[in-house]
Scaffold this motif. Structure first.
Motif, PDB file in Angstrom:
ATOM      1  N   ARG A   1      96.913  77.797 -28.331  1.00  0.00           N
ATOM      2  CA  ARG A   1      96.872  76.378 -28.788  1.00  0.00           C
ATOM      3  C   ARG A   1      95.323  75.973 -28.818  1.00  0.00           C
ATOM      4  O   ARG A   1      95.169  75.007 -29.800  1.00  0.00           O
ATOM      5  CB  ARG A   1      97.677  75.380 -27.516  1.00  0.00           C
TER       6      ARG A   1
ATOM      7  N   ASP B   1      99.587  69.647 -37.614  1.00  0.00           N
ATOM      8  CA  ASP B   1      99.934  70.003 -36.060  1.00  0.00           C
ATOM      9  C   ASP B   1     101.340  70.584 -35.970  1.00  0.00           C
ATOM     10  O   ASP B   1     101.876  70.683 -34.882  1.00  0.00           O
ATOM     11  CB  ASP B   1      99.575  69.217 -35.105  1.00  0.00           C
TER      12      ASP B   1
ATOM     13  N   LEU C   1     101.964  73.910 -34.094  1.00  0.00           N
ATOM     14  CA  LEU C   1     101.915  73.487 -32.576  1.00  0.00           C
ATOM     15  C   LEU C   1     103.282  72.938 -32.074  1.00  0.00           C
ATOM     16  O   LEU C   1     103.733  73.359 -30.868  1.00  0.00           O
ATOM     17  CB  LEU C   1     100.624  72.661 -32.300  1.00  0.00           C
TER      18      LEU C   1
END
Length: 732
Positions: free
Chosen positions: A211, A700, A703
């Motif tokens: 991450r 994002d 993620l």
């Protein structure tokens, strides 16, 4: 059933209430007149949690029957989404003395302390904890108590350390015959401890970067005690997610094959996504070994590992049940030759065949036809069906079949007519063009006329607005949309339960085994035969009474979606529906038909909808609320909109819903706010509730996908074909 029984019985633990309830139930329902054998058959369809926590409280007779060993020996609790940790502990306490096979696969919401209660089940032989929270220390304590265990499945999560396993746990692992590991971090897991393995299944889902953006290192301690040995191995399967780390780790697991190929090996399944799978030096010795032993049952390999000669050598003298050569066009000719010309001992034993091709988002503008290696020959397929008459699972996704343009067809029957002779088929994945009876000359000329790149560059640009129409004597007024070929297929396959119709060039926004793509534009040179597949073809599917799973993706010929309505009416067993990129991608034209369809899908448990410009307003969610048994929902829509209030109302009306993933438009703040409201309000009553609401175009997004439980991604969120795939070939 849970809520109904609870509301009816109320305070059933009181002796007087229990006696009164027993008399009422026995007299009104007539349970006393049914034999125990019939009641056990009925109770076999009741989920175990309901069986032990509710049904057993109805009357004395049912309480005794609910403890019968035929109901509690093999137990699956994988989709008990409404059961809390406390409920699971009560169930495990009652199962302790009888259960021998237990699956908690996908129970991601259970706490680690609940896993320790599995130590009560000392007679258990098979245990599946895939997706559960399990550390190396908890695994060690659990194994110390399960002395009868011979089959184990679990996740190797970050932080796992095999050195923390006790000597008793290592001793039990040395006696395991079956192991399945889902690797979320580079590790050998417990494989080096398992010296007697007969079946090994591996799933690699390790990202290349963390991450924080740091590259993941795949260097393992390769010592004498760490290298896995497979002396007794009979079945090996590995399924990889995209990424270089996964491929590197797989080669470490396979390193011992370079020295010694297990003599009893009969199943070898390796699925590697992407265009360039890593080279494996031991592939050629493996082919020799499989050909010499003549015991091969299942085979799947990346396209670069073998050539035609190696494949011929491996199949010679064998009678395989499962063959998968997805993305291997160079090997397809040899596959047909081996099956049709005596290259295998008994081709009639083949049960599953996967010859799917690779999806492409764009086609050459000068042709609607892919290369010859991706064409399905009618004559070859007809011979294949005659030889492999017991096929149950067939995947021809992303291939092409053009009924009027197949060389040498000469009046031979339609491909669907040939497939209709597969009376045992249960799951089928077909390219959309295979359903078409042909297209008009106007369509075929527009998409298949030869043209050099130079001429295309000098071609006059089309005028904006209405084009001048010049009729032709040989040109039909409309494209042919006859469904005669499809009708033959459906009439000959009464057992069909899973059907996937995928248009050429379809690429999901969130694929499972392909690099993610944000390009959702409609291909300009799409196969003309696929464009002829429309609403009438979908409506023809209504004659499949056993249909349980339906996938329709990349079908530009769907205009109003009216064919979905009769399918919903006449397919009462439909439980999973996946619709993606139907019709024009610049607007959504089948909203009204979709809502009418949803109102009729009373048994639907899973819905995946991927369509640009979807408006998930109050009317849409009101129709979706009619699917009262819905458990999993995933909506993906580029430039789509949703109504937060309507979304919340829908979740309240569907008490079984525990997976709600929405990737559409909207701001990050609005998505996060709605997600928090739903989790705070409903997580107490639905312990397994997974809510992910996120803007589709946000940077994002990757993620967010990574943080979602892997079992949910595989079940509904990420698009993937389920026909003749690796999980089907190696069942647990």
């Amino acid at each position: 059933m849970n809520s109904t029984i609870t509301e009816t019985l109320g305070n059933v633990d009181h002796p007087r209430v229990q006696d009164h309830c027993e008399e009422d139930v026995m007299s009104s329902v007539g349970i006393s007149s049914l034999s125990d054998e019939i009641l056990l058959c009925i109770l076999n369809y009741v989920p175990v949690c309901d069986l032990l926590l509710n049904v057993a409280r109805v009357c004395r007779k049912l309480r005794v029957l609910c403890q019968d060993k035929t109901l509690l020996t093999h137990v699956c609790l994988s989709e008990e989404y409404t059961a809390s940790d406390l409920s699971f502990r009560h169930v495990l306490k009652q199962l302790a003395s009888q259960v021998q096979s237990l699956s908690l696969s996908g129970c991601y919401w259970l706490s680690g302390s609940t896993m320790e209660h599995l130590a009560r089940c000392r007679a258990i032989k098979r245990l599946d904890l895939t997706g559960c929270r399990l550390t190396s220390l908890r695994l060690s304590r659990l194994l110390e108590s399960l002395s009868c265990l011979n089959s184990l499945a679990f996740d190797v999560a970050p932080g796992f350390n095999s050195a923390q396993l006790s000597s008793e746990a290592v001793d039990l692992l040395s006696r395991l015959s079956e192991l399945r590991q889902t690797l979320l971090t580079p590790s050998y897991g417990v494989v080096p401890c398992c010296s007697q393995l007969r079946r090994l299944a591996l799933q690699f889902d390790i990202p290349d970067v963390t991450r924080e953006g740091i590259g993941v290192c795949c260097q393992l301690m390769v010592g004498q005690s760490s290298v896995p040995h497979y002396q007794q191995l009979e079945e090996f399967s590995a399924k990889l997610a995209p990424g270089e780390v996964n491929q590197t780790l797989l080669l470490l697991y396979l390193a011992v094959f370079s020295v010694h190929v297990p003599e009893r090996l009969r199943v070898f399944l390796v699925s590697i996504p992407g265009p360039n799978p890593a080279h494996w030096p031991a592939a050629t010795p493996l082919a020799h070994c499989l050909g010499n032993h003549s015991s091969l049952e299942a085979l799947q390999l990346p396209r670069s590992w073998w050539d035609s000669m190696s494949l011929e050598r491996a199949l010679r003298g064998n009678s395989p049940k499962h063959l998968s050569f997805s993305r291997c066009p160079a090997l397809w000719t040899q596959v047909f030759r081996s099956l049709l010309e005596g290259g295998v001992r008994d081709a009639a034993r083949l049960v599953s065949l996967n010859l799917s091709a690779t999806s492409h988002s764009l086609y050459p503008e000068s042709s609607g036809i892919r290369g010859g290696e991706e064409q399905l020959g009618a004559r070859t397929m007809s011979r294949l069906v005659s030889v492999c008459s017991k096929l149950q699972h067939v995947n021809l996704m992303h291939r092409h079949y053009h009924h009027e343009n197949t060389p040498g067809l000469d009046g031979e029957p339609h491909l669907c007519a040939s497939l209709s002779r597969l009376q045992h088929v249960r799951s089928l994945a077909l390219p959309a063009c295979a359903l078409s009876d042909g297209c008009s000359s106007r369509h075929s000329t527009a998409h298949t006329s030869p043209s050099s790149s130079l001429l295309r560059g000098l071609r006059k640009a089309p005028r904006v607005g209405l084009q001048a129409y010049k009729p032709s004597e040989s040109e039909p007024s409309l494209p042919r949309d006859s469904t005669s070929g499809l009708a033959q297929l459906l009439s000959g396959c009464p057992l069909l339960e899973t059907l996937e119709l995928i248009g050429p060039g379809f690429i999901s926004t969130l694929p499972r085994l392909e690099p993610c793509t944000r390009a959702c534009i409609e291909p300009r040179g799409m196969c003309a035969w696929a464009r002829c597949v429309g609403d009438s073809h979908v409506a023809a599917l209504q004659v499949l009474p056993r249909l349980r799973r339906l996938t329709l993706a990349g079908l530009p010929g769907i205009h109003k979606g009216t064919g979905l309505i009769p399918v919903a009416k006449h397919c009462p067993n439909l439980q999973a529906l996946s619709l993606a990129n139907l019709g024009c991608l610049k607007t959504m034209n089948y909203t009204a038909s979709l809502m009418d369809t949803l109102r009729l899908c009373t048994q639907l448990q899973e819905l995946r909808l991927e369509q640009p410009y979807l408006s998930a307003n109050a009317s849409f969610f009101e129709a979706l609320s009619c699917c009262s048994r819905l458990k999993r929902l995933c909506i993906i829509s580029r430039s789509g909109t949703f109504d937060p209030v309507a979304t919340e109302t829908f979740v309240a009306r569907c008490p079984s819903l525990c997976v709600c993933h929405i990737f559409m438009g909207g701001t990050l703040v609005a998505c996060r706010t709605l997600q928090k409201v739903l989790i705070d309000r409903y997580s107490a009553a639905r312990p397994a509730l997974s809510v992910v609401i996120f803007p589709l175009q946000h940077e994002d997004l990757a993620l967010v996908i990574r943080d979602t439980p892997l079992t949910l991604l595989d079940k509904i969120t990420l698009f993937q074909s389920r026909v003749a795939q690796t999980p089907l070939l190696a069942p647990w």
